[in-house]
Motif scaffolding. Sequence first.
Motif, PDB file in Angstrom:
ATOM      1  N   PHE A 178      45.993  44.491  51.168  1.00 35.49           N
ATOM      2  CA  PHE A 178      47.404  44.624  51.501  1.00 35.49           C
ATOM      3  C   PHE A 178      47.942  45.911  50.881  1.00 35.49           C
ATOM      4  CE2 PHE A 178      46.409  40.145  51.816  1.00 35.49           C
ATOM      5  CZ  PHE A 178      46.984  39.805  53.033  1.00 35.49           C
ATOM      6  N   ARG A 179      48.769  46.618  51.654  1.00 36.85           N
ATOM      7  CA  ARG A 179      49.301  47.906  51.213  1.00 36.85           C
ATOM      8  C   ARG A 179      50.791  47.995  51.522  1.00 36.85           C
ATOM      9  NH1 ARG A 179      45.143  47.612  49.176  1.00 36.85           N
ATOM     10  NH2 ARG A 179      43.299  48.950  49.319  1.00 36.85           N
ATOM     11  N   HIS A 180      51.495  48.754  50.682  1.00 38.01           N
ATOM     12  CA  HIS A 180      52.902  49.048  50.924  1.00 38.01           C
ATOM     13  C   HIS A 180      52.999  50.235  51.866  1.00 38.01           C
ATOM     14  CE1 HIS A 180      56.720  51.177  49.375  1.00 38.01           C
ATOM     15  NE2 HIS A 180      57.095  50.246  50.243  1.00 38.01           N
ATOM     16  N   GLY A 181      53.762  50.090  52.946  1.00 37.66           N
ATOM     17  CA  GLY A 181      53.920  51.196  53.883  1.00 37.66           C
ATOM     18  C   GLY A 181      54.658  50.779  55.136  1.00 37.66           C
ATOM     19  N   GLY A 182      54.677  51.701  56.096  1.00 36.53           N
ATOM     20  CA  GLY A 182      55.383  51.474  57.344  1.00 36.53           C
ATOM     21  C   GLY A 182      54.657  52.130  58.494  1.00 36.53           C
ATOM     22  N   PHE A 183      55.411  52.772  59.372  1.00 33.84           N
ATOM     23  CA  PHE A 183      54.831  53.356  60.575  1.00 33.84           C
ATOM     24  C   PHE A 183      53.911  54.545  60.295  1.00 33.84           C
ATOM     25  CE2 PHE A 183      58.943  51.743  62.629  1.00 33.84           C
ATOM     26  CZ  PHE A 183      58.354  50.556  63.009  1.00 33.84           C
ATOM     27  N   GLU A 184      53.922  55.040  59.081  1.00 37.15           N
ATOM     28  CA  GLU A 184      52.988  56.126  58.754  1.00 37.15           C
ATOM     29  C   GLU A 184      51.556  55.613  58.596  1.00 37.15           C
ATOM     30  OE1 GLU A 184      53.891  54.328  54.844  1.00 37.15           O
ATOM     31  OE2 GLU A 184      55.019  54.702  56.687  1.00 37.15           O
ATOM     32  N   ILE A 185      51.365  54.298  58.485  1.00 36.14           N
ATOM     33  CA  ILE A 185      50.059  53.635  58.373  1.00 36.14           C
ATOM     34  C   ILE A 185      49.250  54.229  57.203  1.00 36.14           C
ATOM     35  CG2 ILE A 185      47.962  52.886  59.538  1.00 36.14           C
ATOM     36  CD1 ILE A 185      50.384  51.815  60.909  1.00 36.14           C
TER      37      ILE A 185
ATOM     38  N   THR B 170      54.212  59.627  49.801  1.00 34.69           N
ATOM     39  CA  THR B 170      54.660  59.884  51.155  1.00 34.69           C
ATOM     40  C   THR B 170      55.789  58.936  51.512  1.00 34.69           C
ATOM     41  OG1 THR B 170      52.457  60.572  51.802  1.00 34.69           O
ATOM     42  CG2 THR B 170      53.951  59.959  53.576  1.00 34.69           C
ATOM     43  N   PRO B 171      56.881  59.430  52.119  1.00 35.73           N
ATOM     44  CA  PRO B 171      57.974  58.533  52.494  1.00 35.73           C
ATOM     45  C   PRO B 171      57.490  57.416  53.424  1.00 35.73           C
ATOM     46  CG  PRO B 171      58.665  60.818  52.669  1.00 35.73           C
ATOM     47  CD  PRO B 171      57.182  60.846  52.418  1.00 35.73           C
ATOM     48  N   VAL B 172      58.000  56.235  53.183  1.00 35.99           N
ATOM     49  CA  VAL B 172      57.674  55.092  54.027  1.00 35.99           C
ATOM     50  C   VAL B 172      58.601  55.114  55.236  1.00 35.99           C
ATOM     51  CG1 VAL B 172      57.645  52.573  54.136  1.00 35.99           C
ATOM     52  CG2 VAL B 172      56.850  53.753  52.089  1.00 35.99           C
ATOM     53  N   VAL B 173      58.034  55.041  56.426  1.00 34.41           N
ATOM     54  CA  VAL B 173      58.799  55.199  57.651  1.00 34.41           C
ATOM     55  C   VAL B 173      59.051  53.837  58.269  1.00 34.41           C
ATOM     56  CG1 VAL B 173      58.879  56.250  59.941  1.00 34.41           C
ATOM     57  CG2 VAL B 173      57.793  57.458  58.034  1.00 34.41           C
ATOM     58  N   GLY B 174      60.333  53.473  58.430  1.00 33.18           N
ATOM     59  CA  GLY B 174      60.700  52.208  59.034  1.00 33.18           C
ATOM     60  C   GLY B 174      61.803  51.536  58.258  1.00 33.18           C
TER      61      GLY B 174
END
Length: 279
Positions: free
Chosen positions: A106-113, A16-20
Motif C-alpha cells: 500500500f502506498r500514499h498517492g494519487g493520479f501520479e501513480i 512529488t505532489p499528490v494529484v487528486g
Amino acid sequence: MAARAATLPHSRHRGTPVVGTVTRGTTNPNRLRRMDRWIAATHGAELRRAGDPVAVDLGYGAAPWTAVELLTRLRAAAPRARVVGIEIEPERVAAARPYEREGLAFRHGGFEIPVPGNPVLVRAANVLRQYDEAEVAAVWERLCARLAPAGGGSRGGLLVEGTCDEIGRRHVWVALGPEGPRTVTFATRLGSLDRPSDLAERLPKALIHRNVPGEPVHAFLRDFDRAWAAAAPYASYGARQRWIRAVRDLTADWPVTDSPARWRQGEVTVAWEALAPVR
C-alpha cells in the motif's frame, strides 16, 4: 481542464505532489467482484506475459478489502501478479499496512501513480464519480500515460475506470489502453434487473450526464430495453437466457465486442466509439 492537485503531508513519493482529491472512501467486501473477474478473464494473458505484472488499485478507500480481493482474483489468472493499493488519504494507507504480504503493498498517492515503472493494470473504481465531467479526460490521459506501453505483441497496460452500487450488483466501466478508451462494459446480477436501463445510474462520470436524447449511450440503453422486452418469452428459461437473447439482438445494430461466454455472466461490452459522447 487539468486534474485538481492537492499536496498532502507525508507524501511517500520523493516529495512529488499528490494529484487528486480525497474521496468518501466508501467500500465493502466483494463489491468489485464483477470488474475483477472481467479483468482476470480479458487481461490475464497480458499479466502473464509481463516481465513485472504490477496492478494498481487506485483509490481503494477506507478499508483495503478491494486490493486484497484483486490480488486473489488476478493470481488465479496470473500467478506472478502483484497489487499496489494507492490512496490519497495517509490515514487510510496506515490502516491498510497490516494487510501487506507477499505481492500486496500500500502506498500514499494519487493520479501520479507512485510506483516504479509502468503498471500492466490500473483499476479506478468509484473514484472519478466524485469529480466534474470536464476533468475526466485529463485524468484519463494522465493515467493512460502511466500504463505499460504496447509493443512486441502486447496491447499494453489497461486502465479500468467505472462505478458500481454499494454491494456490487450493478456496474459499468470503461476500459482504456495507452492509446485511450477502448470499450464500455455493463455488468449486473441479472436477478436484480427490471430492465437494462436500470444500469444508467451506474454509468461512469464520462457518460452519466450523457444519458439524454441525442447522445449515443441513451440510444444504446433505449435499444437494449427494447431488445429486453422482445426477449420476454425467454424469461421462462431464466433471466440469463433472456439477457443472452437481448444482447444477441443488439449485435445487429451495435458493435458488441464480447461473446456469449461473457453474456452468460450478466455482461455486455461495446466499443467505446459507439457510445462516446457527442462533442
